[in-house]
Design a protein around this motif. Structure first.
Motif, PDB file in Angstrom:
ATOM      1  N   LEU A 123      -8.970 -29.426  37.301  1.00 34.89           N
ATOM      2  CA  LEU A 123     -10.167 -27.944  37.322  1.00 34.89           C
ATOM      3  C   LEU A 123      -9.789 -26.619  37.324  1.00 34.89           C
ATOM      4  O   LEU A 123      -9.136 -26.383  37.254  1.00 34.89           O
ATOM      5  N   GLN A 124     -10.902 -26.116  36.580  1.00 39.68           N
ATOM      6  CA  GLN A 124     -10.570 -24.808  36.688  1.00 39.68           C
ATOM      7  C   GLN A 124     -10.383 -23.963  37.440  1.00 39.68           C
ATOM      8  O   GLN A 124     -11.286 -24.621  38.600  1.00 39.68           O
ATOM      9  N   ASP A 126     -11.861 -21.033  39.079  1.00 37.84           N
ATOM     10  CA  ASP A 126     -13.099 -20.748  40.126  1.00 37.84           C
ATOM     11  C   ASP A 126     -13.605 -21.784  40.565  1.00 37.84           C
ATOM     12  O   ASP A 126     -13.996 -22.073  41.937  1.00 37.84           O
TER      13      ASP A 126
END
Ligand SMILES: [Zn+2]
Ligand SMILES: [Zn+2]
Length: 306
Positions: A123-124, A126
């Motif tokens: 996942l990113q 952020d």
């Protein structure tokens, strides 16, 4: 049934006795392994027939389900936690103190934290930060979990709901496995073990040829319901079956009396079918039946409304 199916074969020690089990509990590691495999396949953009959702999302879900499998294998639930969850479900989640009870029940919060951890590489940063922020405020997370358990999905933060549901689900599934049989199963529209909505109904093959079971969206239990009778209002007066092609493994059973429908997945036609991933990927039939004015009884744990 496939040899790696999570539905174990019937006990054949009493030959000649036709048994219909009221409940079938899944073998969770197998169930998660098959679901993750199906989700990975759906991430392939060249699927035929084409799927409606983004391939990246299926890949994310496959990692999430792998994370659930890891939890069952590495951190199985203690009996005390199983008992607490069964007590919560038995109260129908109507308790005023539900949020406080969930706050004190840390096992699902740990599951959530471990799922976020297992997703980190995929996942990113952020998005991971947003998901981890929920853990800094366990009271907020508990309030959101209470809304999910009460079926108030549209009030839950959409960024949290899939992961939170997955965390609750992996705990609830372990808590309910081998739950004692209880009265009323044969007429239950919602799961008789945990109260959640079904994903869909399954018509089984193999040694349970032709039997219909509903599969729970939260605890994964299957409960028996006779065919040819509406699973919602119990009428058989005006049932209609929709399908996109003859012998298609997915059908919709719609009731003209109560104007509801439930999907019917024919494992006797396609033993490879995995209900949650298939239901998420192929929703054309749903849109046609909804256009006819029927309301869906089923619930897709990876596609929250709103
Ligand atoms: Zn259930
Ligand atoms: Zn009905």
């Amino acid at each position: 049934m496939r040899p790696d199916s999570d539905i174990v074969p019937l006990d054949k020690r009493t030959p000649g006795v036709a048994t219909i089990e009221p409940l079938i509990f899944p073998q969770l590691e197998r169930l998660y392994a098959r679901r993750a495999e199906k989700l990975r396949a759906l991430a392939d953009k060249d699927q035929e027939p084409p799927v409606l959702l983004n391939g990246e999302y299926f890949l994310f879900l496959s990692h999430l389900v792998e994370g659930q499998k890891g939890l069952v294998e590495q951190s199985p639930l203690a009996e005390a936690d199983r008992a607490s969850i069964r007590a919560l479900a038995a109260g129908g989640y109507r308790q005023d103190e539900l949020e406080d009870t969930l706050l004190g029940l840390t096992v699902w919060q740990s599951a959530y934290a471990q799922l976020v951890e297992s997703l980190k590489p995929h996942l990113q940063p952020d998005i991971v930060a947003d998901l981890l922020a929920g853990l800094e405020t366990p009271a907020v997370l508990s309030a959101q979990a209470a809304l999910l358990l009460r079926g108030q999905y549209d009030q839950v933060d959409p960024g949290l709901s899939v992961l939170l549901w997955a965390a609750l689900s992996v705990c609830w599934a372990q808590a309910m496995s081998q739950h004692e049989d209880m009265p009323g199963i044969g007429r239950a529209t919602h799961c008789p073990c945990c109260g959640a909505r079904p994903v869909a109904s399954l018509v089984l093959g193999g040694d349970r040829e032709g039997l219909r079971y509903l599969q729970c969206s939260l605890c994964e239990t299957r409960w028996h319901r006779v065919r040819g009778v509406c699973v919602n209002c119990h009428s058989s007066a005006d049932l209609q079956y929709y399908t996109l092609s003859e012998k298609a493994p997915d059908q919709a059973e719609a009731c003209g009396e109560c104007k509801t429908y439930i999907k019917v997945f024919r494992l006797d036609y396609d033993p490879e079918l995995e209900a949650v991933s298939h239901n998420l990927a192929y929703q054309l039939l749903d849109s046609l039946v909804v256009q006819e004015g029927f309301t869906h009884l089923g619930f897709s744990p990876f596609a929250f409304p709103g």
